[in-house]
Design an enzyme around this catalytic site. Structure first.
Site, short mmCIF file in Angstrom:
data_model
loop_
_atom_site.label_atom_id
_atom_site.label_comp_id
_atom_site.label_asym_id
_atom_site.label_seq_id
_atom_site.Cartn_x
_atom_site.Cartn_y
_atom_site.Cartn_z
N LYS A 115 0.87 -1.18 0.00
CA LYS A 115 0.00 0.00 0.00
C LYS A 115 0.91 1.23 0.00
O LYS A 115 1.16 1.85 1.04
CB LYS A 115 -0.93 -0.04 1.23
CG LYS A 115 -2.20 0.76 1.04
CD LYS A 115 -3.25 0.37 2.08
CE LYS A 115 -4.36 1.38 2.20
NZ LYS A 115 -5.17 1.60 1.01
N1 PXG Z 1 -7.85 -2.31 -2.75
C1 PXG Z 1 -7.16 -1.18 -2.80
C2 PXG Z 1 -6.37 -0.86 -4.01
C3 PXG Z 1 -7.19 -0.30 -1.71
O1 PXG Z 1 -6.50 0.84 -1.75
C4 PXG Z 1 -8.69 -1.83 -0.58
C5 PXG Z 1 -8.59 -2.66 -1.67
C6 PXG Z 1 -9.50 -2.26 0.60
O2 PXG Z 1 -8.65 -2.65 1.67
P1 PXG Z 1 -9.10 -2.52 3.19
O3 PXG Z 1 -7.97 -3.05 3.95
O4 PXG Z 1 -9.34 -1.05 3.44
O5 PXG Z 1 -10.32 -3.33 3.35
C7 PXG Z 1 -7.97 -0.62 -0.58
C8 PXG Z 1 -8.04 0.29 0.58
C9 PXG Z 1 -9.29 6.28 0.41
C10 PXG Z 1 -9.16 4.96 1.04
O6 PXG Z 1 -8.95 7.26 1.08
C11 PXG Z 1 -8.79 3.85 0.30
C12 PXG Z 1 -8.66 2.63 0.93
C13 PXG Z 1 -8.92 2.47 2.24
C14 PXG Z 1 -9.28 3.58 2.99
C15 PXG Z 1 -9.39 4.84 2.38
O7 PXG Z 1 -9.72 6.38 -0.74
N2 PXG Z 1 -8.29 1.60 0.14
#
Ligand code: PXG
Length: 286
Positions: free
Chosen positions: A151
């Site tokens: 990430k």
């Molecule tokens: N795929 C990608 C590419 C992400 O960036 C998820 C899946 C979901 O993962 P989690 O662990 O959150 O279930 C993510 C997470 C934002 C924002 O500010 C993006 C995410 C999480 C929180 C906030 O757009 N992405």
């Protein structure tokens, strides 16, 4: 009182929370981040988020200057400083300020930033009526390039896919991997339901292993719903009975059309509703 932002051990008013323009996080996207939520004062799966953060950092040869234990305390301190109970927390680790030039050895002092604020990713009506999404032509980055498991602060690939979605009138977009298989959306993991069985792309499909994704797989087990990881193509999505997305910010959100094709009945399906309710219950239980 102004929102208090944590930067490397100190708190600053939001207006004064600044880092160097020489920070490689800004110059090169050299850093990692996490996004998580607190519900009634408890951060959902904090340990899992911190583990992923430290693993992402390790993968890019970045040593986070504080231990997981100190980080955990700092995160809760940031929540408390801002008297927040239900919040969105963004953790950012940058490589630190350096000279112009890629060389990470010429940087010093990785910065640790903690922001606790509110976020509303999608309008409430999408949770009731479901999202319409399209397939972006931008594919998820090749696992042999920067692994999608990291990430990192380098989200341009996903942002380009998001722009494609927005230009088509969709707030989220599906991304395929370099093999043309379904990977995930720009900031959310994807699930389908077919004949009562829940499926999601495997970890090696070029996805971020979402913490919400794993919570949903656990909930399926608990509720006696058969669920497994499955390599899929767009065909599998088009003929699915239900589809939904998961993410820390989005939580569980139904998808009702993909590339203008209705999924199942074209309305929110019963298993999606059941899992979404179970997820709400889970995050609010201590
Ligand atoms: N795929 C990608 C590419 C992400 O960036 C998820 C899946 C979901 O993962 P989690 O662990 O959150 O279930 C993510 C997470 C934002 C924002 O500010 C993006 C995410 C999480 C929180 C906030 O757009 N992405």
């Amino acid at each position: 009182m102004a929102l208090q932002i944590y930067i490397s051990g100190k708190f600053y008013d939001k207006a004064d929370a600044k880092i160097s323009v020489y920070d490689h996080g800004l110059l090169y996207g050299d850093g990692v981040f996490e996004g998580m939520r607190s519900y009634s004062g408890t951060i959902f799966r904090l340990k899992e988020h911190l583990e992923r953060l430290y693993e992402s950092a390790r993968a890019i040869c970045l040593t986070i200057p504080i231990s997981i234990e100190v980080m955990e305390k700092a995160v809760y301190e940031t929540l408390q400083k801002n008297s927040l109970i239900d919040a969105y927390i963004r953790l950012v680790i940058t490589r630190g300020a350096g000279s112009l030039g890629l060389d990470p050895n010429k940087t010093s002092d990785p910065q640790v930033i903690i922001i606790a604020d509110s976020i509303s990713l999608y309008p409430e009506e999408f949770y009731d009526k479901g999202l319409k999404i399209i397939t972006a032509s931008t594919v998820r980055s090749h696992p042999a390039a920067l692994s999608p498991r990291v990430k990192s602060l380098n989200y341009l690939n996903n942002i380009m896919a998001k722009i494609e979605g927005l230009q088509a009138g969709c707030v989220e977009a599906l991304m395929l991997n370099h093999k043309g298989e379904v990977a995930e959306c720009t900031g959310d993991n994807i699930f389908i339901v077919k004949r009562g069985v829940v499926m999601t792309p495997p970890k090696d499909a070029g996805i971020l292993e979402g913490i919400t994704r794993n919570a949903i797989l656990d909930l399926c087990k608990e509720h006696g719903i058969v669920a497994f990881e499955q390599t899929m193509t767009r065909h599998d999505l088009y003929v699915a009975d239900e589809c939904f997305l998961t993410g820390s910010a989005a939580e569980v959100i139904p998808v009702v059309t993909i590339d203008s094709r209705p999924i199942g009945s074209g309305s929110v399906g019963p298993i999606t509703k059941k899992l979404s309710d179970a997820f709400k219950k889970l995050v609010h239980s201590k």
